[in-house]
Design a protein around this motif. Structure first.
Motif, PDB file in Angstrom:
ATOM      1  N   UNK A 126      22.132  -2.697  10.105  1.00 38.41           N
ATOM      2  CA  UNK A 126      23.149  -2.241  11.047  1.00 38.41           C
ATOM      3  C   UNK A 126      23.356  -0.739  10.906  1.00 38.41           C
ATOM      4  N   UNK A 127      23.326  -0.040  12.033  1.00 36.68           N
ATOM      5  CA  UNK A 127      23.756   1.359  12.082  1.00 36.68           C
ATOM      6  C   UNK A 127      25.271   1.316  12.176  1.00 36.68           C
ATOM      7  N   UNK A 128      25.923   1.609  11.063  1.00 39.68           N
ATOM      8  CA  UNK A 128      27.362   1.416  10.951  1.00 39.68           C
ATOM      9  C   UNK A 128      28.144   2.669  11.290  1.00 39.68           C
ATOM     10  N   UNK A 129      29.140   2.482  12.099  1.00 42.51           N
ATOM     11  CA  UNK A 129      30.130   3.528  12.233  1.00 42.51           C
ATOM     12  C   UNK A 129      31.031   3.491  11.017  1.00 42.51           C
ATOM     13  N   UNK A 130      31.437   4.643  10.563  1.00 43.48           N
ATOM     14  CA  UNK A 130      32.392   4.687   9.457  1.00 43.48           C
ATOM     15  C   UNK A 130      33.766   4.387  10.034  1.00 43.48           C
ATOM     16  N   UNK A 131      34.395   3.354   9.534  1.00 39.45           N
ATOM     17  CA  UNK A 131      35.658   2.880  10.091  1.00 39.45           C
ATOM     18  C   UNK A 131      36.748   2.907   9.030  1.00 39.45           C
ATOM     19  N   UNK A 132      37.832   3.571   9.344  1.00 36.18           N
ATOM     20  CA  UNK A 132      38.992   3.630   8.462  1.00 36.18           C
ATOM     21  C   UNK A 132      40.247   3.489   9.313  1.00 36.18           C
ATOM     22  N   UNK A 133      41.395   3.644   8.710  1.00 30.55           N
ATOM     23  CA  UNK A 133      42.647   3.525   9.463  1.00 30.55           C
ATOM     24  C   UNK A 133      43.686   4.465   8.875  1.00 30.55           C
ATOM     25  N   UNK A 134      44.562   4.954   9.749  1.00 25.45           N
ATOM     26  CA  UNK A 134      45.653   5.789   9.250  1.00 25.45           C
ATOM     27  C   UNK A 134      46.959   5.394   9.929  1.00 25.45           C
ATOM     28  N   UNK A 135      48.039   5.679   9.261  1.00 21.56           N
ATOM     29  CA  UNK A 135      49.367   5.372   9.785  1.00 21.56           C
ATOM     30  C   UNK A 135      49.643   6.217  11.026  1.00 21.56           C
ATOM     31  N   UNK A 136      50.450   5.686  11.917  1.00 19.23           N
ATOM     32  CA  UNK A 136      50.825   6.437  13.115  1.00 19.23           C
ATOM     33  C   UNK A 136      51.596   7.704  12.780  1.00 19.23           C
ATOM     34  N   UNK A 137      52.212   7.719  11.609  1.00 13.20           N
ATOM     35  CA  UNK A 137      53.006   8.885  11.208  1.00 13.20           C
ATOM     36  C   UNK A 137      52.177   9.982  10.563  1.00 13.20           C
ATOM     37  N   UNK A 138      50.866   9.758  10.422  1.00 14.49           N
ATOM     38  CA  UNK A 138      50.010  10.730   9.750  1.00 14.49           C
ATOM     39  C   UNK A 138      49.238  11.546  10.780  1.00 14.49           C
ATOM     40  N   UNK A 139      49.394  12.854  10.733  1.00 12.23           N
ATOM     41  CA  UNK A 139      48.691  13.741  11.650  1.00 12.23           C
ATOM     42  C   UNK A 139      47.620  14.545  10.946  1.00 12.23           C
ATOM     43  N   UNK A 140      46.699  15.109  11.745  1.00 14.64           N
ATOM     44  CA  UNK A 140      45.662  15.986  11.208  1.00 14.64           C
ATOM     45  C   UNK A 140      44.381  15.304  10.808  1.00 14.64           C
ATOM     46  N   UNK A 141      44.323  13.970  10.866  1.00 11.53           N
ATOM     47  CA  UNK A 141      43.129  13.242  10.436  1.00 11.53           C
ATOM     48  C   UNK A 141      42.017  13.420  11.474  1.00 11.53           C
ATOM     49  N   UNK A 142      40.855  13.873  11.013  1.00 12.87           N
ATOM     50  CA  UNK A 142      39.660  13.934  11.853  1.00 12.87           C
ATOM     51  C   UNK A 142      38.536  13.253  11.073  1.00 12.87           C
ATOM     52  N   UNK A 143      38.284  11.993  11.426  1.00 13.97           N
ATOM     53  CA  UNK A 143      37.303  11.220  10.667  1.00 13.97           C
ATOM     54  C   UNK A 143      35.934  11.887  10.760  1.00 13.97           C
TER      55      UNK A 143
END
Length: 567
Positions: free
Chosen positions: A531-548
């Motif tokens: 499988x060519x996997x996408x890297x999948x994570x999660x962040x809280x709605x209150x967290x800003x600035x995340x660029x996976x």
């Protein structure tokens, strides 16, 4: 320190807010504690002593490289003033040197200046005999580093390097401080516990407390070069558990702000997201879930396991691959976050071979015919083929993970249909991807016939990644079980092509060689891309600035993360 760490853990367990819930306002350490969960707990904070993603990423808020890769796979200067190129004179016309210039005024978190001497020392540290450096391939062909002044480091190569951006680019090869590690050279590297568990860095955070296999607590680096960053006063990185509990901790209960590597069934992630506390994010690069075959010689010294001799037979390896329904695996395991991989190197597009398409179709009958033609027959009617008194009985090992256990179960059934019996083993992820040379259950030790895991190129150029299948990158008892060639495959023809790649300039020619190397690995079934996997994570709605970022550490821009204002 321990009391402080315990207090942070108690607050996390209770799901209490720690610090003001407002947007980043350019005030350093104003947003309390950032709570991150990595269900594969780090075992070290020195990326040179572990190739595991969990260890490399856990160190990245502290240790930084000269350059990073953006979410689009583009080189961006980090500790360096600019990216050296032929056009700006940073790369020599003969391609045998690259000159890096440090940004002015850089300091380590202890206040001492960062100098070109630290760059040169980092190179000596990794390449010292007996060091067991997990990132040795990144320093391939560097013969010396010259430091004409405190800001300048010139890397001299023994051969022309058309792509000279392996060492000191990305989280695997950050700068380490000479003053801290100068007595940790060669065989002494692994015994420098204090330095390995609490490295002094240039990043936005410093190590306050580290419990291997459990928890790390970081505090804001007061000497960080960017005003107002990081927004968070503390970073609590909790390890252990599994992907499911990590996802719930962000998406359902809100106990954590960020959960790494949520390799879960798509319907599970969707159900978690309905609680409205967080967001699932995905990015693609070259992360491929694969099967690796153990081709080690049975009598190798220091090995605890003798792989099945049947795996030396290309027909057996090909049959096992043909019996897999990769389309179904992609659908049930990943949904939109994964696609069938026919190559171990799926991108960027110029590097992706089309010689192995299509590969997603299952062909049980063809697999049976291959085994029969190779002399593997079920002589006694027990459903298991044999040849020369050897039953086709295999051990399939992987880390404890819901999707991987589903894949194990499917593979066992499909392989039963072609006459192979499979024993399944699941190892805790912190152990499986750990760096303890004394533990028999690690990925590197490979005490099974077949292993399932994921790996990726560290950047858009695949030379260092493909070097992980070279003969001299094989882990063994003699080198402290360091190296990426876990299957112990060795082909001089592959190594010769790899050497050509290291001498070849121009993207089209480099890409052609890379595709050929990929095809050797895939068509000889050294590995089976799944499988060519996408890297999948999660962040809280209150967290800003995340660029996976699938090309670098997921924590690559953690200095920019901040708490969003409440509506």
């Amino acid at each position: 320190m321990i009391a402080r760490l315990a207090a942070s853990l108690i607050v996390t367990a209770l799901g209490l807010a720690v610090g003001p819930a407002h947007a980043g306002d350019a005030v350093r350490a104003s947003d309390g504690t950032l709570r991150v969960i990595y269900w594969q707990a780090p075992s070290t904070l020195n990326p040179y002593l572990s190739g595991g993603v969990k260890d490399v990423e856990a160190a990245s808020p502290v240790l930084e490289p000269l350059a990073r890769l953006s979410p689009d796979g583009e080189l961006i200067p980090w500790l360096a003033e600019e990216i050296p190129t032929l056009a700006n004179g940073g790369v020599s016309p003969d391609l045998r040197s690259i000159t890096w210039l440090l940004k002015p005024g850089l300091t380590w978190s202890d206040g001492s200046p960062v100098t070109s001497g630290d760059i040169a020392f980092t190179y000596r540290y990794c390449t010292a005999p007996g060091a067991g450096c997990a990132q040795l391939a990144k320093f391939r062909d560097i013969e010396r580093i010259e430091t004409p002044d405190t800001q300048t480091a010139v890397l001299h190569f023994s051969v022309p390097k058309p792509y000279p951006y392996a060492a000191f680019v990305g989280p695997q090869t950050p700068l380490i401080q000479e003053a801290q590690f100068r007595n940790c050279i060669g065989p002494d590297a692994a015994s420098c516990t204090e330095a390995n568990f609490a490295p002094i860095g240039t990043g936005p955070f410093t190590v306050a407390e580290f419990r291997p296999g459990d928890t790390a607590l970081f505090t804001a680096n007061d000497a960080y070069r960017i005003p107002g960053q990081p927004a968070f006063a503390e970073l609590l990185l909790k390890g252990g558990g599994d992907a499911t509990s990590s996802g719930r901790a962000v998406l359902e209960t809100g106990e954590f702000d960020y959960a790494w590597n949520l390799q879960l069934a798509p319907e599970v992630l969707s159900a978690m997201s309905l609680r409205g506390k967080g967001e699932v994010v995905t990015a693609f690069s070259t992360l491929v879930e694969r099967l690796a075959f153990n081709l080690r010689e049975p009598a190798q010294p220091g090995a605890d396991f003798s792989p099945h001799p049947a795996l030396k037979d290309l027909a057996v390896r090909r049959a096992l691959a043909l019996a897999l329904d990769r389309d179904l695996m992609a659908q049930i395991g990943y949904g939109a976050t994964g696609r069938v991989a026919c190559n171990i190197l799926p991108g960027p597009p110029i590097y992706a071979s089309d010689a192995n398409d299509p590969c997603g179709d299952q062909d049980i009958e063809a697999a049976r015919a291959l085994l029969t033609g190779a002399g593997w027959i079920d002589n006694d009617g027990d459903g298991i083929r044999e040849r020369g008194g050897e039953k086709l009985e295999l051990v399939l090992q992987t880390s404890t993970n819901a999707v991987r256990q589903d894949f194990q179960t499917l593979a066992k059934e499909w392989w039963r249909q072609i006459g192979a019996r499979t024993e399944l083993r699941a190892v805790d992820g912190s152990v499986f991807f750990g760096s303890d040379p004394g533990n028999p259950d690690t990925l590197i030790k490979f005490n099974a016939d077949i292993q399932m895991y994921a790996g990726a190129s560290d950047g858009p150029d695949p030379e260092a990644y493909l070097a992980g299948w070279s003969c001299d990158d094989t882990p063994s008892a003699e080198n402290g079980w360091r190296g990426q060639n876990i299957g112990h495959w060795c082909d001089p023809a592959y190594d010769a092509l790899l050497a050509r790649l290291s001498h070849t300039a121009g993207a089209p020619d480099r890409a052609a060689l890379a595709r050929t190397l990929n095809d050797m690995l895939v068509q000889q079934h050294v590995v089976v891309p799944l499988i060519d996997r996408g890297r999948t994570s999660a962040h809280a709605n209150s967290l800003g600035g995340v660029r996976l970022n699938a090309w670098d550490s997921e924590l690559w821009n953690i200095a920019e993360w901040h708490r969003l204002r409440a509506d």
